[in-house]
Structure formats: C-alpha cells, structure tokens
Design a protein around this motif. Structure first.
Motif, PDB file in Angstrom:
ATOM      1  N   ARG A  44      -4.847  49.936  30.630  1.00  0.00           N
ATOM      2  CA  ARG A  44      -3.912  48.854  31.149  1.00  0.00           C
ATOM      3  C   ARG A  44      -4.936  47.971  32.191  1.00  0.00           C
ATOM      4  N   ARG A  45      -5.575  48.862  33.066  1.00  0.00           N
ATOM      5  CA  ARG A  45      -6.479  48.217  34.037  1.00  0.00           C
ATOM      6  C   ARG A  45      -7.498  47.166  33.271  1.00  0.00           C
ATOM      7  N   LYS A  46      -8.157  47.916  32.358  1.00  0.00           N
ATOM      8  CA  LYS A  46      -9.245  46.810  31.498  1.00  0.00           C
ATOM      9  C   LYS A  46      -8.698  45.817  31.021  1.00  0.00           C
ATOM     10  N   GLN A  47      -7.202  45.810  30.280  1.00  0.00           N
ATOM     11  CA  GLN A  47      -6.750  44.572  29.593  1.00  0.00           C
ATOM     12  C   GLN A  47      -6.228  43.536  30.855  1.00  0.00           C
ATOM     13  N   MET A  48      -5.748  43.905  32.035  1.00  0.00           N
ATOM     14  CA  MET A  48      -5.723  43.091  33.137  1.00  0.00           C
ATOM     15  C   MET A  48      -6.860  42.385  33.683  1.00  0.00           C
ATOM     16  N   GLN A  49      -7.922  43.135  33.752  1.00  0.00           N
ATOM     17  CA  GLN A  49      -9.123  42.722  34.250  1.00  0.00           C
ATOM     18  C   GLN A  49      -9.695  41.580  33.032  1.00  0.00           C
ATOM     19  N   ASN A  53     -10.370  37.717  34.059  1.00  0.00           N
ATOM     20  CA  ASN A  53     -11.670  36.856  33.343  1.00  0.00           C
ATOM     21  C   ASN A  53     -11.440  35.898  32.354  1.00  0.00           C
ATOM     22  N   GLY A  54     -10.366  35.809  31.827  1.00  0.00           N
ATOM     23  CA  GLY A  54     -10.333  34.658  30.524  1.00  0.00           C
ATOM     24  C   GLY A  54      -9.356  33.699  31.077  1.00  0.00           C
ATOM     25  N   LEU A  55      -9.000  33.808  32.466  1.00  0.00           N
ATOM     26  CA  LEU A  55      -8.154  32.536  33.045  1.00  0.00           C
ATOM     27  C   LEU A  55      -9.022  31.243  32.959  1.00  0.00           C
ATOM     28  N   ILE A  61       0.562  31.053  35.802  1.00  0.00           N
ATOM     29  CA  ILE A  61       0.371  32.443  36.016  1.00  0.00           C
ATOM     30  C   ILE A  61       1.371  32.761  37.191  1.00  0.00           C
ATOM     31  N   ILE A  62       1.761  33.910  37.337  1.00  0.00           N
ATOM     32  CA  ILE A  62       2.623  34.625  38.369  1.00  0.00           C
ATOM     33  C   ILE A  62       1.766  35.346  39.117  1.00  0.00           C
ATOM     34  N   THR A  63       1.931  35.556  40.608  1.00  0.00           N
ATOM     35  CA  THR A  63       0.888  36.287  41.350  1.00  0.00           C
ATOM     36  C   THR A  63       1.714  37.460  41.731  1.00  0.00           C
ATOM     37  N   ALA A  64       1.014  38.312  42.242  1.00  0.00           N
ATOM     38  CA  ALA A  64       1.719  39.672  42.741  1.00  0.00           C
ATOM     39  C   ALA A  64       2.850  39.526  43.784  1.00  0.00           C
ATOM     40  N   GLY A  65       2.831  38.449  44.404  1.00  0.00           N
ATOM     41  CA  GLY A  65       3.972  38.241  45.290  1.00  0.00           C
ATOM     42  C   GLY A  65       5.088  37.466  44.593  1.00  0.00           C
ATOM     43  N   GLY A  66       5.070  37.084  43.491  1.00  0.00           N
ATOM     44  CA  GLY A  66       6.212  36.589  42.607  1.00  0.00           C
ATOM     45  C   GLY A  66       5.957  34.847  42.802  1.00  0.00           C
ATOM     46  N   ILE A  67       4.632  34.409  43.134  1.00  0.00           N
ATOM     47  CA  ILE A  67       4.749  32.958  43.351  1.00  0.00           C
ATOM     48  C   ILE A  67       4.160  32.402  41.922  1.00  0.00           C
ATOM     49  N   VAL A  70       0.124  27.073  38.591  1.00  0.00           N
ATOM     50  CA  VAL A  70      -0.852  26.520  37.643  1.00  0.00           C
ATOM     51  C   VAL A  70      -2.380  26.448  38.135  1.00  0.00           C
ATOM     52  N   VAL A  71      -3.375  27.107  37.473  1.00  0.00           N
ATOM     53  CA  VAL A  71      -4.688  27.197  37.925  1.00  0.00           C
ATOM     54  C   VAL A  71      -5.104  25.927  37.939  1.00  0.00           C
ATOM     55  N   LYS A  72      -5.796  25.735  39.183  1.00  0.00           N
ATOM     56  CA  LYS A  72      -6.461  24.341  39.468  1.00  0.00           C
ATOM     57  C   LYS A  72      -7.878  24.457  39.388  1.00  0.00           C
ATOM     58  N   GLU A  73      -8.405  25.418  39.972  1.00  0.00           N
ATOM     59  CA  GLU A  73      -9.803  25.538  40.187  1.00  0.00           C
ATOM     60  C   GLU A  73      -9.998  27.339  40.010  1.00  0.00           C
TER      61      GLU A  73
END
Length: 106
Positions: A44-49, A53-55, A61-67, A70-73
């Motif tokens: 699971r850790r490898k899939q998340m990494q 890396n593929g972003l 996206i959703i952050t760990a804080g629930g935010i 959209v990725v800008k940079e």
C-alpha cells in the motif's frame, strides 16, 4: 550401599519437537505477522508513493486534512494547490491521500 543400588534417576531425553517447539512457534508467529500485516502495508505504501510521484498539473486531489483542491504547481517535495477561486495552498507532497476523480466515479 542402598543409595548406590538405587542409582540416579534417569530423566528421559526430550524429543526434537519438545526441544524446539517454542522456537518453531515464534517463527510461525513472525511469518503470520509478515504475511498479514507487513507485506500488505508495504504494498500500500509503494502504491501511494507511485500515486504521489505520478501527480501532474490539473489533477484533483484530497489532502490528509480533508482539503479538496486542484494541483497548480509541482516541486520536488511540495505541491501548490488551488482550493477555491484565487486561494492557493502550498502543501507537502506526502499529505496527498486520494485522487478526487476516483471518488467521484464511485
């Protein structure tokens, strides 16, 4: 004289399984822990990494804080995400936990 005739009591020699059963049991417990806990967690850790890396720019996206954003940079360890209108946040790449587009399909 009577003590000499009685002799020392002879204790039976323990068999192979009796000698090493504790070590075998510990080994089996470690094997079970590895199969059911450590191996899936590493996968699971490898899939998340790989996901992080593929972003790319424009991914939702959703952050760990629930935010939600959209990725800008994208930089080496940080992301700049647009949350709403002109509101942008710089977050650590490791805090991205999910892809919003996958959740919307479900």
């Amino acid at each position: 004289m009577i003590n000499f005739l009685q002799g020392a009591p002879i204790e039976p020699q323990p068999g192979f399984m009796q000698q090493y059963s504790f070590i075998i049991m510990i080994g089996l417990m470690v094997l079970v822990l590895w199969l059911f806990m450590w191996r899936p967690e590493a996968k699971r850790r490898k899939q998340m990494q790989e996901f992080r890396n593929g972003l790319k720019k424009g991914d939702k996206i959703i952050t760990a804080g629930g935010i939600y954003g959209v990725v800008k940079e994208i930089k080496e360890t940080t992301l700049l995400i647009e949350v709403d209108g002109n509101v942008t946040l710089r977050i650590d790449k490791n805090m991205v936990v999910a892809d919003n587009s996958d959740l919307q399909r479900q």
